[in-house]
Motif scaffolding. Structure first.
Motif, short mmCIF file in Angstrom:
data_model
loop_
_atom_site.label_atom_id
_atom_site.label_comp_id
_atom_site.label_asym_id
_atom_site.label_seq_id
_atom_site.Cartn_x
_atom_site.Cartn_y
_atom_site.Cartn_z
N GLU A 76 0.83 -1.20 0.00
CA GLU A 76 0.00 0.00 0.00
C GLU A 76 0.86 1.26 0.00
O GLU A 76 0.51 2.26 -0.63
CB GLU A 76 -0.94 -0.01 1.21
CG GLU A 76 -2.07 -1.03 1.08
CD GLU A 76 -2.84 -0.88 -0.22
OE1 GLU A 76 -3.32 0.24 -0.51
OE2 GLU A 76 -2.95 -1.87 -0.96
N ALA A 77 1.98 1.22 0.70
CA ALA A 77 2.89 2.36 0.68
C ALA A 77 3.43 2.60 -0.73
O ALA A 77 3.54 3.75 -1.18
CB ALA A 77 4.04 2.14 1.66
N LEU A 78 3.76 1.53 -1.42
CA LEU A 78 4.25 1.65 -2.80
C LEU A 78 3.15 2.16 -3.73
O LEU A 78 3.40 3.01 -4.60
CB LEU A 78 4.78 0.32 -3.29
CG LEU A 78 6.05 -0.20 -2.61
CD1 LEU A 78 6.36 -1.62 -3.06
CD2 LEU A 78 7.24 0.72 -2.89
N ARG A 79 1.93 1.66 -3.54
CA ARG A 79 0.82 2.14 -4.38
C ARG A 79 0.59 3.63 -4.16
O ARG A 79 0.27 4.36 -5.11
CB ARG A 79 -0.46 1.37 -4.03
CG ARG A 79 -0.51 -0.04 -4.59
CD ARG A 79 -1.92 -0.59 -4.59
NE ARG A 79 -1.96 -1.93 -5.16
CZ ARG A 79 -2.25 -3.02 -4.47
NH1 ARG A 79 -2.55 -2.93 -3.19
NH2 ARG A 79 -2.26 -4.21 -5.06
N GLY A 80 0.72 4.08 -2.92
CA GLY A 80 0.53 5.50 -2.65
C GLY A 80 1.57 6.36 -3.34
O GLY A 80 1.29 7.48 -3.77
N ALA A 81 2.78 5.84 -3.44
CA ALA A 81 3.88 6.59 -4.09
C ALA A 81 3.91 6.40 -5.59
O ALA A 81 4.48 7.23 -6.31
CB ALA A 81 5.22 6.15 -3.49
N MET A 82 3.30 5.32 -6.07
CA MET A 82 3.36 4.98 -7.50
C MET A 82 1.96 4.61 -8.00
O MET A 82 1.70 3.46 -8.35
CB MET A 82 4.31 3.79 -7.71
CG MET A 82 5.70 3.98 -7.12
SD MET A 82 6.55 2.41 -6.87
CE MET A 82 6.70 1.82 -8.54
N GLU A 103 11.54 4.40 2.92
CA GLU A 103 10.82 5.09 3.98
C GLU A 103 9.98 4.13 4.80
O GLU A 103 9.96 4.18 6.03
CB GLU A 103 9.94 6.19 3.39
CG GLU A 103 9.17 6.98 4.44
CD GLU A 103 8.32 8.09 3.85
OE1 GLU A 103 7.59 8.75 4.60
OE2 GLU A 103 8.37 8.28 2.60
N TRP A 104 9.27 3.22 4.11
CA TRP A 104 8.46 2.24 4.83
C TRP A 104 9.33 1.36 5.70
O TRP A 104 9.01 1.09 6.86
CB TRP A 104 7.66 1.38 3.84
CG TRP A 104 6.73 0.43 4.53
CD1 TRP A 104 5.43 0.67 4.90
CD2 TRP A 104 7.03 -0.91 4.98
NE1 TRP A 104 4.90 -0.43 5.54
CE2 TRP A 104 5.86 -1.41 5.60
CE3 TRP A 104 8.17 -1.71 4.91
CZ2 TRP A 104 5.81 -2.69 6.14
CZ3 TRP A 104 8.11 -2.98 5.46
CH2 TRP A 104 6.94 -3.47 6.07
#
Length: 213
Positions: A76-82, A103-104
């Protein structure tokens, strides 16, 4: 059709299962994998040890649930950034993934180590199971801009071993630095500077490699 009472019992069971996993996550963050035990969770939740085994028959099932939850959090962190619909230039999208990954990891050190490094005595992830599926989802998101650079769909990446090997090499180049930093092996240097230099050098190299059909 499920009765109202049956629905309520099922809802209560799911809520209690979430509570057990939440407490396991708290213990993981506080003391790493060695701090996670079914008996410790039972005490914290005011349950008997036999009662908790009706929800998670063994520590294996609980660790599996933790790995999936942690991996999904990274995804989810990656989806938010990408995001899939991303109008930024490709080089910025390629940089956003590693930055979000680092960061995560730095804000979820115990979770990062659980996913990739911690060896739990007696634990074996289900072969081809939910942990593999969770990691595949994470890598699929991370691979999106890389696949675009190579002129293929992310779904087709696994079908092209040459592209897949390139992607895994790219991921490994910054994943290794993140792992060193998470575990304090780079405290004597400036890990952010090293990380950014490596990632940008990797992007420069990728940009010079021609697309292959």
């Amino acid at each position: 059709m499920e009765t109202t009472g049956g629905s309520r019992r099922l809802r209560q069971r799911r809520e209690l299962e979430r509570g057990i996993v939440d407490e396991a996550m708290r213990l993981l963050r506080a003391g790493g994998v060695p701090a996670v035990s079914l008996r410790g969770i039972a005490r914290a939740l005011g349950m008997s040890a036999p009662a908790i085994y009706t929800y998670f028959p063994s520590l294996t099932e609980l660790i599996t649930e933790l790995i999936v939850r942690c991996t999904d959090s990274l995804t989810e962190a990656l989806r938010g950034a990408m995001p899939e619909q991303d109008a930024r230039p490709l080089d910025q999208r390629l940089l956003a993934g590693p930055l979000a990954y680092r960061e995560w990891a730095l804000t979820h050190r115990s979770e990062f180590n659980l996913i990739f490094f911690d060896q739990v005595i007696g634990y074996a992830a289900p072969e081809g199971g939910v942990t593999v599926a969770a990691q595949s989802r994470m890598l699929h998101v991370l691979a999106g801009p890389f696949a675009a650079l190579r002129g293929v769909e992310a779904d087709a990446l696994e079908a092209r071993e040459d592209f897949l090997d390139e992607f895994l090499g790219w991921w490994g180049s910054f994943h290794g630095l993140v792992a060193l930093e998470v575990n304090h092996h780079l405290d004597w240097r400036d890990p952010q500077r090293i990380f950014l230099a490596q990632v940008k050098a990797g992007l420069t190299l990728l940009g010079r490699v021609p697309k292959r059909r």
